[in-house]
Write an enzyme that holds these catalytic residues in place. Structure first.
Site, PDB file in Angstrom:
ATOM      1  N   SER A  78       0.829  -1.203   0.000  1.00  0.00           N
ATOM      2  CA  SER A  78       0.000   0.000   0.000  1.00  0.00           C
ATOM      3  C   SER A  78       0.865   1.255   0.000  1.00  0.00           C
ATOM      4  O   SER A  78       1.449   1.580  -1.010  1.00  0.00           O
ATOM      5  CB  SER A  78      -1.027   0.020   1.123  1.00  0.00           C
ATOM      6  OG  SER A  78      -1.996   1.014   0.834  1.00  0.00           O
ATOM      7  N   HIS A  83       3.576  14.142   5.647  1.00  0.00           N
ATOM      8  CA  HIS A  83       3.370  15.531   5.226  1.00  0.00           C
ATOM      9  C   HIS A  83       3.776  16.438   6.382  1.00  0.00           C
ATOM     10  O   HIS A  83       3.366  16.203   7.521  1.00  0.00           O
ATOM     11  CB  HIS A  83       1.905  15.792   4.867  1.00  0.00           C
ATOM     12  CG  HIS A  83       1.383  14.869   3.818  1.00  0.00           C
ATOM     13  ND1 HIS A  83       1.729  14.983   2.485  1.00  0.00           N
ATOM     14  CD2 HIS A  83       0.561  13.802   3.904  1.00  0.00           C
ATOM     15  CE1 HIS A  83       1.120  14.026   1.794  1.00  0.00           C
ATOM     16  NE2 HIS A  83       0.409  13.296   2.639  1.00  0.00           N
ATOM     17  N   CYS A  98      -1.587  -3.831   3.331  1.00  0.00           N
ATOM     18  CA  CYS A  98      -2.442  -5.016   3.202  1.00  0.00           C
ATOM     19  C   CYS A  98      -1.599  -6.271   3.319  1.00  0.00           C
ATOM     20  O   CYS A  98      -2.064  -7.348   3.002  1.00  0.00           O
ATOM     21  CB  CYS A  98      -3.189  -5.077   1.882  1.00  0.00           C
ATOM     22  SG  CYS A  98      -3.352  -3.628   0.935  1.00  0.00           S
TER      23      CYS A  98
END
Length: 130
Positions: A78, A83, A98
């Protein structure tokens, strides 16, 4: 003749095992938050620590009042997204996988330990299929 009933609980191979760890990091040294190379290196190491498989990593620096850095690692399982907003000494971190054997919490904790926020929040979500 007797019949045995078997449990129909799906194995991990029969479903998606989605593990999502995400959170907010507060009061971080703003020099760290603007160091794109450092942040990209932390995310790359977190991929290894979490036992994920890197596909590609990208990073961008943004100027202006709400400037900072974004680093996104696309992994086979994934992603990891970091940020930062240097003016606010703030970052958000998202680690989703996953992969049955991957460990998103280890990746999250590694990045937090290196950015050394004075305070952070960590949340968990089970995003597995039924």
């Amino acid at each position: 003749m007797s019949q045995q009933l078997s449990s129909q609980t799906p194995s991990n191979q029969d479903r998606i095992v989605g593990k999502h760890v995400f959170g907010n990091l507060y009061d971080i040294d703003d020099k760290l938050l603007m160091d794109k190379d450092l942040l990209e290196g932390l995310v790359l190491e977190a991929v290894k620590i979490a036992k994920m498989n890197l596909v590609e990593i990208k990073s961008w620096s943004f100027g202006g009042k709400k400037g900072g850095v974004s680093v996104i690692a696309l992994v086979e399982e994934s992603h990891i997204a970091l940020h930062t907003w240097n003016e606010y000494k703030y970052a958000t971190l998202d680690v989703y996988t996953c992969g049955v054997d991957s460990n998103p919490q280890a990746a999250f904790e590694f990045i937090v330990s290196n950015l050394k926020p004075k305070r952070h929040q960590m949340f968990f979500a089970d995003r597995s299929s039924e």
